[in-house]
Design a protein around this motif. Structure first.
Motif, PDB file in Angstrom:
ATOM      1  N   VAL A   1       1.005   9.530  -4.699  1.00  0.00           N
ATOM      2  CA  VAL A   1       0.482  10.827  -4.235  1.00  0.00           C
ATOM      3  C   VAL A   1       1.606  11.843  -4.181  1.00  0.00           C
ATOM      4  O   VAL A   1       1.461  12.996  -4.630  1.00  0.00           O
ATOM      5  CB  VAL A   1      -0.193  10.666  -2.855  1.00  0.00           C
TER       6      VAL A   1
ATOM      7  N   THR B   1       0.816  -1.234   0.000  1.00  0.00           N
ATOM      8  CA  THR B   1       0.000   0.000   0.000  1.00  0.00           C
ATOM      9  C   THR B   1       0.836   1.263   0.000  1.00  0.00           C
ATOM     10  O   THR B   1       0.321   2.356  -0.270  1.00  0.00           O
ATOM     11  CB  THR B   1      -0.921   0.008   1.224  1.00  0.00           C
TER      12      THR B   1
ATOM     13  N   LYS C   1      -3.315   0.476 -12.428  1.00  0.00           N
ATOM     14  CA  LYS C   1      -4.307   1.335 -11.766  1.00  0.00           C
ATOM     15  C   LYS C   1      -3.776   2.735 -11.500  1.00  0.00           C
ATOM     16  O   LYS C   1      -4.549   3.680 -11.280  1.00  0.00           O
ATOM     17  CB  LYS C   1      -4.759   0.687 -10.473  1.00  0.00           C
ATOM     18  N   TYR C   2      -2.446   2.900 -11.510  1.00  0.00           N
ATOM     19  CA  TYR C   2      -1.857   4.212 -11.285  1.00  0.00           C
ATOM     20  C   TYR C   2      -1.632   4.993 -12.586  1.00  0.00           C
ATOM     21  O   TYR C   2      -1.282   6.168 -12.547  1.00  0.00           O
ATOM     22  CB  TYR C   2      -0.509   4.082 -10.567  1.00  0.00           C
TER      23      TYR C   2
ATOM     24  N   ASP D   1       0.669   3.627  -2.955  1.00  0.00           N
ATOM     25  CA  ASP D   1      -0.335   4.694  -3.050  1.00  0.00           C
ATOM     26  C   ASP D   1       0.246   6.010  -2.554  1.00  0.00           C
ATOM     27  O   ASP D   1       0.061   7.067  -3.182  1.00  0.00           O
ATOM     28  CB  ASP D   1      -1.570   4.319  -2.234  1.00  0.00           C
ATOM     29  N   ASP D   2       0.976   5.930  -1.446  1.00  0.00           N
ATOM     30  CA  ASP D   2       1.609   7.140  -0.916  1.00  0.00           C
ATOM     31  C   ASP D   2       2.663   7.669  -1.870  1.00  0.00           C
ATOM     32  O   ASP D   2       2.818   8.896  -2.028  1.00  0.00           O
ATOM     33  CB  ASP D   2       2.244   6.836   0.446  1.00  0.00           C
TER      34      ASP D   2
END
Length: 781
Positions: A657, A650, A684-685, A653-654
């Protein structure tokens, strides 16, 4: 689809191969024409005249039957002209058993009628055996035969096959080597028949005879001799029946002469023995009656004797014609004999072209037997009639004799002898008359054929045909490389052009990237105007139409398998974005085989794996690329043992961002999607996907995988980049830069460094990929 222009440019790159193959084919044709044996053709025409008179008017059916019979006769004549016996007569007439050849280094020339010498055979041990004599002339009068000798011209010499002598026929120069080949008449006729063709002219009795041989004079002479021998044979066939009749008549004349001599001698002896000079006048009336009876009986005996002769001849000569009816006045007998003779002649003609056991020959033989039996039956009826008449005449004579019993017996005997003599004389005279008639017939026989046009030598060879051979060689020279190229194209399962991609998928082709001949991975730099740099600028422009709603796009770069140029394209796409004043970072997310940092020559740094493991902060990951103000890379870090699970963390995700907050463009260099699922995990990114296809490296069947991702939406906004494209005609309608293409030396781009020699430009297709030598060290993809 490819048009004619595309096909032309597809094959024009093989021009050297075509030139070589056409040159070799034409050279082969020249050698073939130079050293192959030439054949010459001569033609003559023969007219077959119909001996049958058409008579009066005929209806259509009769005309059709006559036409069919004429066609059959013409076909029979053609077969006879092509028969071995007739050709053997022509060979004997021309003396063609010995064949003369001038021997060269490679081929032999038939020097029929040009040979300055002739061989004479004094003795042949086996005339049915072929043999060859090789004459090597030491000078114009001395020679060796099969290595033996030397012998002089005109001198007899002995060989195992016989005794021979060479004589000069003219004063021409003698070739240094001459070969003489002897063939028996039958063998020579068979070889000549192989070149003979007889063709009828439709609707006429004209036959065209043509022959091919290695000498024009030989062809003409054989055709002319064949037509003359054919005329002789037709005359001989017509005279055969007449000669049989003459033989029969001459044999009967000899028998009659013997009988006449015997009766005459008997008459003279009787007169001398009995002193009889003149019959008694007083018995004139009775003698007149008796004489008439005797004369009538003599005529009947003559006819009976002729009937007996015909009967004996038929029984003793079943295969021959009957000369005539010998004066027997019987229409039925004459008709039967004429039909019998005709059937015998037809059977003989059939036997010349068929075996005795042939069905048609057997049918003809049965017809002859039936006619012979009918003639014999008719002759028996005639004999019975003559015997009855003789009985009547004898009875009449006996009545007269009874009236003159008082006459001296000597006078009666004398009268009998005289009557016998008169009868034999009459038969003898009739036979003499028949013999004169047959002799006239024999002398007046002419052939039913006429030579319409004699054959003349034609020195223009018909084989080999120079023009046809050269044209054939030219097209073979074109066909062979075309077949080779087509086979190679069929066997080629790699992507070579945009056309190959478009055949398997509807996904957008974003652009082409050419082959890099430099040593460095980074080819897009400030002020670089080379073709490949401009191609990346075009890719940057085309991306604007895909990323219309992504102000800070994340671009994922993947491929089917390793070696297709993902890292090369990712690095330079980052550079071209950075040159557009966009802060760009390239993510080295192919954590199985990272190449970005290595290609840029950068030292190892903490990277993605360190971040996920919590050993570094995200702000420490970007590394600035030297020489670029806005280009950064995010290294991979140490290669983990579980890359697939690592990318599911996960913390990614950071990371994204942070990247979107601090960079304008993010480019992910991922592992090949055709081999591992990392790209699907990271998709997905991403805002779009650049799918790298390498010319001459990616398999065509792998485009099906791209199409699946495109249609099913497993990857975002899939676009294809064709990488490692060579400036090479022949692969579709696209070169560098799409439909228009780029060209060196146009002034718009900097020149590429020299990378091909002249030999490589012409023969680069010989085992070289896309016309360019593969040098791993000098190529970055």
């Amino acid at each position: 689809s490819l048009n004619i222009k595309d096909i032309f440019f597809k094959y024009i790159r093989f021009l050297p191969l075509y030139i070589i193959c056409v040159a070799l084919a034409l050279l082969s044709a020249y050698i073939y024409l130079r050293y192959s044996t030439e054949f010459y053709r001569s033609m003559g025409q023969l007219v077959i005249k119909d001996d049958k008179n058409s008579g009066g008017l005929q209806d259509d059916r009769v005309a059709q039957l006559m036409q069919a019979d004429r066609s059959t006769n013409i076909q029979t004549e053609i077969e006879f002209l092509q028969s071995r016996p007739l050709m053997e007569r022509a060979v004997d007439e021309l003396g063609l058993n010995f064949n003369y050849f001038s021997t060269g280094k490679i081929k032999e020339l038939n020097i029929y009628k040009r040979s300055p010498l002739r061989i004479e055979a004094s003795e042949l041990k086996d005339s049915a055996q072929s043999f060859t004599m090789n004459l090597a002339f030491l000078d114009q009068n001395k020679f060796k035969v099969n290595g033996a000798g030397p012998y002089l011209v005109g001198q007899d010499f002995q060989l195992p096959v016989g005794k021979f002598r060479i004589i000069r026929v003219n004063e021409g120069e003698i070739w240094s080597e001459i070969k003489i080949v002897y063939n028996p008449t039958s063998a020579q006729a068979g070889m000549l028949l192989g070149g003979l063709v007889v063709v009828p002219k439709q609707g006429t009795g004209i036959l065209t005879l043509s022959m091919e041989s290695t000498n024009p004079s030989l062809s003409a002479d054989v055709i002319n001799a064949l037509m003359k021998e054919y005329q002789k044979v037709t005359i001989e066939d017509k005279n055969l029946s007449t000669k049989k009749s003459l033989d029969f008549i001459n044999a009967n004349l000899r028998d009659r002469e013997i009988e006449l001599d015997s009766i005459t001698q008997k008459l003279v002896s009787y007169r001398q023995a009995h002193n009889i000079i003149d019959p008694a006048i007083q018995a004139n009336n009775y003698f007149t009656r008796i004489e008439e009876a005797h004369k009538s009986a003599q005529v009947q005996r003559l006819q009976l004797n002729n009937a007996l002769q015909i009967q004996d001849y038929l029984r003793g000569n079943s295969q021959s014609t009957v000369p005539s009816s010998l004066g027997i006045d019987d229409p039925t007998l004459n008709t039967l004999i004429s039909g019998y003779n005709k059937a015998q002649l037809e059977r003989k003609e059939l036997l010349e072209n068929a075996q005795p056991g042939h069905l048609i020959v057997q049918q003809k033989s049965e017809e002859i037997d039936l006619l012979r039996n009918k003639i014999l039956e008719n002759v028996n009826n005639i004999k019975s009639s003559y015997n009855r008449a003789l009985g009547t005449l004898q009875q009449s004579g006996s009545e007269a004799v009874s009236q003159i019993r008082t006459l001296p017996t000597k006078q009666q005997d004398l009268l009998d002898i005289q009557n016998q003599l008169e009868g034999k004389l009459k038969i003898y005279n009739q036979l003499l008359s028949k013999r004169e008639e047959q002799a006239i017939t024999l002398a007046s026989t002419i052939s039913n054929t006429k030579v319409m046009q004699e054959a003349i030598p034609d020195s223009t060879p018909v084989r080999p045909n120079r023009r046809s051979t050269q044209i054939l060689a030219f097209f073979i020279g074109l066909l062979i490389p075309t077949i080779i190229i087509a086979i190679l194209e069929l066997m080629n399962d790699k992507i070579n052009s945009r056309h190959d991609i478009e055949r398997f998928t509807d996904a957008t082709i974003l652009g082409d990237v050419g082959h890099s001949f430099g040593e460095k991975t980074l080819v897009v730099t400030s002020g670089n105007r080379r073709v490949i740099a401009e191609q990346f600028r075009i890719l940057r422009s085309n991306l604007q139409y895909i990323l219309t709603k992504a102000p800070q796009p994340v671009i994922m770069v993947t491929s089917s398998f390793s070696g297709e140029g993902k890292s090369f394209v990712s690095t330079n796409m980052g550079a071209v974005m950075a040159l557009a004043n966009k802060k760009t970072i390239v993510l080295e997310f192919d954590i199985r085989k990272p190449k970005i940092a290595l290609g840029l020559g950068m030292a190892k740094h903490a990277g993605l794996t360190n971040f996920i493991l919590g050993k570094v902060e995200v702000s420490q990951l970007p590394v600035k690329v030297e020489g670029f103000d806005n280009l950064f890379i995010l290294p991979c870090g140490p290669i983990p043992p579980n890359p697939g699970e690592l990318l599911l963390d996960t913390k990614l995700d950071d990371l994204f961002v942070y990247l979107k907050q601090n960079f304008d463009v993010v480019i992910m260099d991922t592992a090949p999607v055709g081999m591992v699922g990392d790209a699907l995990t990271l998709s997905k990114y991403a805002d779009c996907t650049l799918y790298i296809v390498r010319q001459g490296h990616t398999y065509k069947k792998q485009i099906g995988l791209v199409d699946d991702y495109y249609r099913e939406g497993k990857l975002p906004k899939v676009s294809i980049v064709l990488n490692d494209v060579k400036v090479q005609a022949g692969y579709g309608k696209y070169g560098y830069g799409g439909n228009y293409g780029y060209g060196y030396g146009s002034g718009y781009f900097e020149d590429e460094p020299a990378h091909q020699t002249g030999f490589q430009k012409w023969f680069g297709w010989l085992g070289m990929k896309n016309g360019q030598v593969e040098k791993t060290k000098s190529k970055k993809v």
